[in-house]
Scaffold this motif. Sequence first.
Motif, short mmCIF file in Angstrom:
data_model
loop_
_atom_site.label_atom_id
_atom_site.label_comp_id
_atom_site.label_asym_id
_atom_site.label_seq_id
_atom_site.Cartn_x
_atom_site.Cartn_y
_atom_site.Cartn_z
N PRO A 54 0.83 -1.21 0.00
CA PRO A 54 0.00 0.00 0.00
C PRO A 54 0.87 1.26 0.00
O PRO A 54 1.85 1.35 0.73
CB PRO A 54 -0.81 -0.14 1.30
CG PRO A 54 -0.90 -1.62 1.52
CD PRO A 54 0.43 -2.16 1.05
N GLY A 55 0.49 2.21 -0.84
CA GLY A 55 1.25 3.45 -0.96
C GLY A 55 2.33 3.43 -2.02
O GLY A 55 2.85 4.49 -2.41
N ASP A 56 2.70 2.23 -2.52
CA ASP A 56 3.68 2.14 -3.60
C ASP A 56 3.07 2.62 -4.91
O ASP A 56 1.86 2.54 -5.13
CB ASP A 56 4.16 0.69 -3.77
CG ASP A 56 5.12 0.26 -2.68
OD1 ASP A 56 5.56 1.13 -1.90
OD2 ASP A 56 5.41 -0.95 -2.59
N ARG A 57 3.94 3.08 -5.81
CA ARG A 57 3.50 3.50 -7.14
C ARG A 57 3.63 2.34 -8.13
O ARG A 57 4.63 1.61 -8.10
CB ARG A 57 4.31 4.69 -7.64
CG ARG A 57 3.84 6.06 -7.13
CD ARG A 57 4.19 6.31 -5.70
NE ARG A 57 5.64 6.24 -5.49
CZ ARG A 57 6.22 5.94 -4.33
NH1 ARG A 57 5.48 5.65 -3.26
NH2 ARG A 57 7.54 5.90 -4.21
N VAL A 58 2.63 2.19 -8.99
CA VAL A 58 2.66 1.17 -10.03
C VAL A 58 2.45 1.86 -11.37
O VAL A 58 1.43 2.53 -11.58
CB VAL A 58 1.57 0.10 -9.82
CG1 VAL A 58 1.60 -0.92 -10.95
CG2 VAL A 58 1.75 -0.59 -8.47
N LEU A 59 3.42 1.72 -12.27
CA LEU A 59 3.35 2.35 -13.59
C LEU A 59 2.47 1.51 -14.51
O LEU A 59 2.68 0.30 -14.65
CB LEU A 59 4.75 2.48 -14.18
CG LEU A 59 4.90 3.45 -15.35
CD1 LEU A 59 4.97 4.87 -14.82
CD2 LEU A 59 6.17 3.15 -16.15
N LEU A 60 1.50 2.15 -15.15
CA LEU A 60 0.54 1.47 -16.02
C LEU A 60 0.65 2.08 -17.42
O LEU A 60 0.15 3.17 -17.67
CB LEU A 60 -0.87 1.64 -15.44
CG LEU A 60 -2.06 0.96 -16.12
CD1 LEU A 60 -1.79 -0.50 -16.39
CD2 LEU A 60 -3.30 1.13 -15.26
N TRP A 61 1.33 1.36 -18.32
CA TRP A 61 1.65 1.88 -19.65
C TRP A 61 1.12 0.90 -20.70
O TRP A 61 1.81 -0.03 -21.10
CB TRP A 61 3.16 2.06 -19.78
CG TRP A 61 3.61 2.78 -21.02
CD1 TRP A 61 2.91 3.71 -21.73
CD2 TRP A 61 4.87 2.64 -21.69
NE1 TRP A 61 3.65 4.17 -22.80
CE2 TRP A 61 4.87 3.52 -22.79
CE3 TRP A 61 6.00 1.86 -21.46
CZ2 TRP A 61 5.94 3.63 -23.67
CZ3 TRP A 61 7.07 1.97 -22.33
CH2 TRP A 61 7.04 2.86 -23.42
N GLY A 62 -0.11 1.10 -21.13
CA GLY A 62 -0.70 0.18 -22.10
C GLY A 62 -1.90 0.80 -22.79
O GLY A 62 -2.41 1.86 -22.38
N PRO A 63 -2.39 0.15 -23.84
CA PRO A 63 -3.56 0.66 -24.57
C PRO A 63 -4.84 0.36 -23.80
O PRO A 63 -4.87 -0.48 -22.89
CB PRO A 63 -3.52 -0.14 -25.87
CG PRO A 63 -2.87 -1.44 -25.49
CD PRO A 63 -1.87 -1.10 -24.43
N ASN A 64 -5.91 1.06 -24.16
CA ASN A 64 -7.20 0.82 -23.55
C ASN A 64 -7.63 -0.62 -23.75
O ASN A 64 -7.55 -1.16 -24.85
CB ASN A 64 -8.27 1.73 -24.17
CG ASN A 64 -8.08 3.19 -23.81
OD1 ASN A 64 -7.07 3.57 -23.23
ND2 ASN A 64 -9.04 4.01 -24.16
N SER A 65 -8.09 -1.25 -22.69
CA SER A 65 -8.64 -2.60 -22.78
C SER A 65 -9.22 -2.95 -21.43
O SER A 65 -9.01 -2.23 -20.43
CB SER A 65 -7.55 -3.63 -23.14
OG SER A 65 -6.69 -3.86 -22.04
N SER A 66 -9.97 -4.05 -21.37
CA SER A 66 -10.49 -4.49 -20.08
C SER A 66 -9.36 -4.82 -19.12
O SER A 66 -9.49 -4.66 -17.90
CB SER A 66 -11.40 -5.70 -20.27
OG SER A 66 -10.70 -6.77 -20.85
N TRP A 67 -8.20 -5.26 -19.65
CA TRP A 67 -7.07 -5.61 -18.79
C TRP A 67 -6.43 -4.37 -18.18
O TRP A 67 -5.88 -4.43 -17.07
CB TRP A 67 -6.06 -6.46 -19.55
CG TRP A 67 -6.68 -7.76 -19.96
CD1 TRP A 67 -7.00 -8.17 -21.22
CD2 TRP A 67 -7.13 -8.81 -19.08
NE1 TRP A 67 -7.62 -9.41 -21.18
CE2 TRP A 67 -7.70 -9.81 -19.89
CE3 TRP A 67 -7.10 -8.99 -17.69
CZ2 TRP A 67 -8.24 -10.98 -19.35
CZ3 TRP A 67 -7.64 -10.15 -17.16
CH2 TRP A 67 -8.20 -11.13 -17.98
N TRP A 68 -6.50 -3.23 -18.88
CA TRP A 68 -6.08 -1.98 -18.28
C TRP A 68 -6.97 -1.69 -17.07
O TRP A 68 -6.50 -1.32 -15.99
CB TRP A 68 -6.17 -0.84 -19.29
CG TRP A 68 -5.49 0.44 -18.91
CD1 TRP A 68 -4.29 0.90 -19.37
CD2 TRP A 68 -5.99 1.45 -18.01
NE1 TRP A 68 -4.00 2.12 -18.80
CE2 TRP A 68 -5.02 2.49 -17.96
CE3 TRP A 68 -7.13 1.59 -17.24
CZ2 TRP A 68 -5.17 3.63 -17.18
CZ3 TRP A 68 -7.28 2.72 -16.42
CH2 TRP A 68 -6.31 3.72 -16.41
#
Length: 825
Positions: A54-68
């Motif tokens: 909790p509190g950590d940063r997670v980079l999310l770099w991807g195209p739109n999709s249900s998995w995003w």
Amino acid sequence: MRTLVDLFHSFAPLGDKTALINRTGVRRFTVSYRELSDLSLRMANLLAQRGVAPGDRVLLWGPNSSWWGVAYWGIIMLGAIAVPVDFMSDRARAESILGLTKATLVLQSRFKPERLDVPDALFLEDLQYLLQEVAPYADAVHPDPDDIAQLIYTSGTTGNPKGVILTHRNLVANMVQINEGVPIITPDFSFLSLLPLSHMFEQMGGFFTPLYRGATVIYPRTLKPSAIMEALGEEDVYVIMSVPRLMQLLKSSIERELAEKKLDGVFSWLAGKAQPLSKGARKRLFFPVHKKFGSNFTVFVSGGAPLDPDVFRFWDAMGFTVLEGYGLSECSPVLCVNTIDRQVAGSVGPPLPGVELRLDGKEVVVKGDNVFPGYYQNEDATRAAFTADGWFKTGDLGEITPDGWLTIKGREKELIVTGGGVNVYPDELEGVLNKVPGVKESCVIGLDRGSGEEVHAVLLLDDSGKRPEEILAEANAKLDSLHQITGYTIWNEPEFPKTTTLKIRKFQVKEHVKKGAAEGSGGASRDHLVNLLAKVTGADPDQIKEESLLVADLGLTSIGRLELVNYLEQEFRLDIEDSQIGPQTRVSELRRIISRREKGEHRGHYRFWTNSAPVRALRMIGDALINYPLYRLFAKLQVRGAENLTRLDGPVIIVANHLGYFDQPSLMFALPREIRYRTATAAWEEFFFDDYRGFERVWRRLAYQYGTLFLNLFPLPQTGGFSGAVKYMGKLTDSGLNTLIFPEGGHSQDGTMKDFQLGLGIIAKELGIPILPVKIIGTDKILPPHQASLPQRGTVTVTFGKPLHFRFEEPAEIVVRAQQAVAEL
């Protein structure tokens, strides 16, 4: 509702109601609200297992999709902080944000050719397999409303990104404000998501808001025009979250189609006459256009940049509802929006409930629970963003009418102040320039020559050949003498550099003009294409020249061609067929295709109606009266491994070796009826449709007619247009039908199995279904291939193997496993 966690807990009770739809261009996948809840909790547990706390940063770099979406909610339900990065960003920007946030984990996409080289990174496309092995996260998360939910990094006018802190309170407040200001969304609504989820306009309007109301969100894999129109034609779309540039492109597309049919004059006359009519009457008058958007299409929501009043009037004249809004990432992001009862061209509407708005001089300043607390680890930027009494300074110049409606005049940083002290708004001049024939797009900037700024136009010209001096003269004739354009530069790249919402990055254009780069032929887009070709082909970027042949010089393979097409669709948002890239295609020609957005011709030899119940019944009659009696005259059929057919759960790809013309009927008659009549066979397209003449052309066309009706064949090309066949197989799979493929690409000449073609791996990867291996023996003895003789009587053995399931394998690995499985039967 106080936090996003409260919103998440509303998902599971909605059960089987569809939440998200993935349109991959090949398949259509749905995710229910119950599944979204379950998968997201599994995602939270997967992140915890990978060391995220909790509190950590997670980079999310991807195209739109249900998995995003699953990844995002997994981050939230772990109590971590999401850091969405625009999928169109280059690796350097992603690396910069990674460094600024010190993210614990990276989630990225296989569809991005340049990826972050970091340990333990996860691919969004692998989550469907990874989450099968993980239990839902059990620990309850109870964030405080003022806890950080996500960091959104702005593009920045100087190119230096600033991390916008958005708390749970900010996001929930804006979500509620929007639903109070525009209370039209119901669970029946479907949103077509066309803008990146890393951008707050799409995230709030096309993600949180629909999920808050129990609606459905549709994600096409690419934003190429054909994918958008297919989604509109096949899905029941109510809302499109749009930007002005996209609405302009759709307007141009309709106008071009009308001009081709010689109906543009009639349309203009009707549009003029329709103005006094009610919206309902205008809808009926222009029903052919409305039909393209679907029977329940309700509204365009436009944001991200000012909407040209002429574009608004174009859609409004036809009875479409266009809600223009205004906001910034720092405001979660929506501040104002036109109402469903009233829309005004050029205005962004009144402030939402709970939003306070006033002018400080000419600058718009705001307050509200949706306004962010500051920039991440950047106190100087935070202090500069607020007034002394705590109002957020938007940096936009505006005017407020007596009834409280706001009009945005432009960005304060882009305002041009001439030597005579006159304020010039670039957006207004660009609106004039873009209507002048010969201009594809324009960008107006201020160039300081030492005595105040000069109004300078950067022009992206079309192919008409019109001289820039004529263009400027025509534009200046429509402008006040104090706002005249005094100079120009020609931009020689296919497009201006743009943000994720298709706004021109003016600071980059200005820097290029100052350096004289716009007069040359180099630029980022050229390097980008070269780097893309190097990634796909493995060639040295320094050896890739404009005259290089993609196949002969760069070594582009058939599988590489499909990979290149996928990347081009993602990166440049254009329609392109793999058949447009052939042995004689050079780098320069590919650049021309991209620049002119040339659309490839799609072959139309596919007949999905042959899978309908009436044709299936015809096929049963044909088998009983003709095909099976004829087959039994020559072949005695033995079937082995039939018990493996009972293990089938859903559609499969049936893969077999290829000895002769009796292979297809032998395999089909070996299948039980319930599988046989739900199976289509891929046949060599060039056998039917190559450049034949005379009687041979006639009998091959007749053979195609018979094959599609009585054998359920469909064409699989070997020389080009492969993507169309894969798409057809996706449609078969979505309908619960099997596909039979002979992956050797031709008959064996001596009875030994040839190498399977790599296309099988691509098909299996795209369809995402098991492969059923089959071994055929004896058909070459009945009717040897390429021998003009009557069939001889003999025994045929068809052996079915166990279904092969694939998860993380690349296409080449799939081909090897499938061939080995057939060989071992």
